[in-house]
Design an enzyme around this catalytic site. Structure first.
Site, PDB file in Angstrom:
ATOM      1  N   HIS A  17       0.729  -1.138  -0.066  1.00  0.00           N
ATOM      2  CA  HIS A  17       0.098   0.010  -0.083  1.00  0.00           C
ATOM      3  C   HIS A  17       1.089   1.315   0.142  1.00  0.00           C
ATOM      4  O   HIS A  17       0.578   2.214  -0.577  1.00  0.00           O
ATOM      5  CB  HIS A  17      -0.958   0.066   1.244  1.00  0.00           C
ATOM      6  CG  HIS A  17      -1.886  -1.197   1.357  1.00  0.00           C
ATOM      7  ND1 HIS A  17      -2.005  -1.750   2.068  1.00  0.00           N
ATOM      8  CD2 HIS A  17      -2.794  -1.418   0.390  1.00  0.00           C
ATOM      9  CE1 HIS A  17      -3.119  -2.736   2.220  1.00  0.00           C
ATOM     10  NE2 HIS A  17      -3.699  -2.524   0.738  1.00  0.00           N
ATOM     11  N   LYS A  41     -17.847  -7.542   7.746  1.00  0.00           N
ATOM     12  CA  LYS A  41     -16.571  -8.180   7.666  1.00  0.00           C
ATOM     13  C   LYS A  41     -15.557  -8.034   8.908  1.00  0.00           C
ATOM     14  O   LYS A  41     -15.308  -6.884   9.326  1.00  0.00           O
ATOM     15  CB  LYS A  41     -15.829  -7.375   6.398  1.00  0.00           C
ATOM     16  CG  LYS A  41     -14.764  -8.312   5.644  1.00  0.00           C
ATOM     17  CD  LYS A  41     -14.571  -7.484   4.436  1.00  0.00           C
ATOM     18  CE  LYS A  41     -13.101  -8.335   3.888  1.00  0.00           C
ATOM     19  NZ  LYS A  41     -12.595  -7.463   2.759  1.00  0.00           N
ATOM     20  N   ARG A  88      -0.898  -6.021  -8.544  1.00  0.00           N
ATOM     21  CA  ARG A  88       0.040  -6.717  -8.215  1.00  0.00           C
ATOM     22  C   ARG A  88       0.225  -7.872  -9.239  1.00  0.00           C
ATOM     23  O   ARG A  88       1.266  -8.270  -9.770  1.00  0.00           O
ATOM     24  CB  ARG A  88       0.002  -7.584  -6.934  1.00  0.00           C
ATOM     25  CG  ARG A  88       0.104  -6.556  -5.745  1.00  0.00           C
ATOM     26  CD  ARG A  88      -0.336  -7.207  -4.529  1.00  0.00           C
ATOM     27  NE  ARG A  88      -1.840  -7.048  -4.529  1.00  0.00           N
ATOM     28  CZ  ARG A  88      -2.692  -7.821  -3.523  1.00  0.00           C
ATOM     29  NH1 ARG A  88      -2.129  -7.900  -2.222  1.00  0.00           N
ATOM     30  NH2 ARG A  88      -3.954  -7.828  -3.562  1.00  0.00           N
ATOM     31  N   SER A 125      -2.736  -7.949   3.025  1.00  0.00           N
ATOM     32  CA  SER A 125      -2.976  -7.681   4.359  1.00  0.00           C
ATOM     33  C   SER A 125      -3.252  -9.227   4.834  1.00  0.00           C
ATOM     34  O   SER A 125      -2.845  -9.255   5.872  1.00  0.00           O
ATOM     35  CB  SER A 125      -3.957  -6.658   4.464  1.00  0.00           C
ATOM     36  OG  SER A 125      -3.871  -5.388   3.858  1.00  0.00           O
TER      37      SER A 125
HETATM   38  O1  PNS Z   1      -8.369  -3.117  -0.103  1.00  0.00           O
HETATM   39  P1  PNS Z   1      -9.345  -3.853  -0.955  1.00  0.00           P
HETATM   40  O2  PNS Z   1     -10.328  -4.796  -0.059  1.00  0.00           O
HETATM   41  O3  PNS Z   1      -8.937  -4.377  -2.275  1.00  0.00           O
HETATM   42  O4  PNS Z   1     -10.430  -2.699  -1.277  1.00  0.00           O
HETATM   43  C1  PNS Z   1     -11.566  -2.828  -2.135  1.00  0.00           C
HETATM   44  C2  PNS Z   1     -12.564  -1.578  -2.160  1.00  0.00           C
HETATM   45  C3  PNS Z   1     -13.133  -1.029  -0.863  1.00  0.00           C
HETATM   46  C4  PNS Z   1     -11.821  -0.636  -2.758  1.00  0.00           C
HETATM   47  C5  PNS Z   1     -13.763  -2.253  -2.874  1.00  0.00           C
HETATM   48  O5  PNS Z   1     -14.549  -3.231  -2.285  1.00  0.00           O
HETATM   49  C6  PNS Z   1     -14.989  -1.085  -2.923  1.00  0.00           C
HETATM   50  O6  PNS Z   1     -14.766  -0.140  -3.945  1.00  0.00           O
HETATM   51  N1  PNS Z   1     -16.077  -1.260  -2.437  1.00  0.00           N
HETATM   52  C7  PNS Z   1     -17.253  -0.413  -2.301  1.00  0.00           C
HETATM   53  C8  PNS Z   1     -18.302  -1.143  -2.589  1.00  0.00           C
HETATM   54  C9  PNS Z   1     -18.729  -0.525  -4.373  1.00  0.00           C
HETATM   55  O7  PNS Z   1     -18.701   0.613  -4.759  1.00  0.00           O
HETATM   56  N2  PNS Z   1     -19.129  -1.490  -5.093  1.00  0.00           N
HETATM   57  C10 PNS Z   1     -19.702  -1.679  -6.456  1.00  0.00           C
HETATM   58  C11 PNS Z   1     -18.573  -1.051  -7.569  1.00  0.00           C
HETATM   59  S1  PNS Z   1     -17.640  -2.211  -7.886  1.00  0.00           S
END
Ligand code: PNS
Length: 155
Positions: A17, A41, A88, A125
């Site tokens: 990150h 979660k 990644r 993570s």
């Molecule tokens: O660190 P991560 O787990 O890869 O983060 C993922 C995250 C939080 C960026 C993703 O889950 C997200 O954008 N969640 C918001 C929900 C949302 O908008 N969903 C619909 C569009 S894809």
């Protein structure tokens, strides 16, 4: 002024990150790091704790906040121009591209991808937490403040 929003779980923030955020700081005028707050979660660190860790890592170089709900709504509320995500692996590419395309479909929001430095390509993570739980070394995986927080949480 161009604002980038870096969203994620950050449970906990890793050196992967930090690589992406550091490069976003050099590329954009304003960087907002946003922690997803999803009580359903089970996270090791609360959203507040994750924000505190990110603040310790970056001080005034970034803004920090949290969100729940749709990312595109949060991006509009923050006044961000683009979302920045790290890539990644091929799996990341597939997953992230689909989300980026959905988000662009919803509001026209653009996602900029930054390829992770190779030395952090294996860092996640969830693996960091597993190694920490099993007593493995955190060297090279997480910033010092996160290593300290992991030790405290698992002691
Ligand atoms: O660190 P991560 O787990 O890869 O983060 C993922 C995250 C939080 C960026 C993703 O889950 C997200 O954008 N969640 C918001 C929900 C949302 O908008 N969903 C619909 C569009 S894809």
């Amino acid at each position: 002024m161009t604002t980038a929003l870096c969203p994620g779980s950050f449970d906990p923030p890793t050196n992967g990150h930090a690589d992406i955020i550091g490069r976003a700081i050099t590329s954009f005028d304003r960087v907002v790091i946003s922690v997803i707050d999803n009580p359903a979660k089970r996270a090791m660190f609360s959203a507040t704790e994750r924000i505190e860790l990110l603040q310790e890592m970056y001080g005034d170089a970034v803004e920090t906040t949290s969100f729940s709900g749709l990312l595109v709504d949060h991006v509009r509320d923050v006044g961000a121009d683009v979302v920045v995500k790290g890539l990644r692996t091929v799996d990341d590419y597939q997953y992230e591209t689909q989300m980026a395309q959905m988000n662009r479909h919803l509001t026209g929001m653009e996602t900029y991808f930054i390829p992770t430095r190779p030395e952090f390509a294996f860092v996640s993570s969830s693996l960091v937490k597993e190694v920490a739980r099993l007593g493995g070394p955190m060297s090279g995986l997480v910033p010092d403040v996160v290593e300290k927080a992991l030790k405290e949480r698992l002691s």
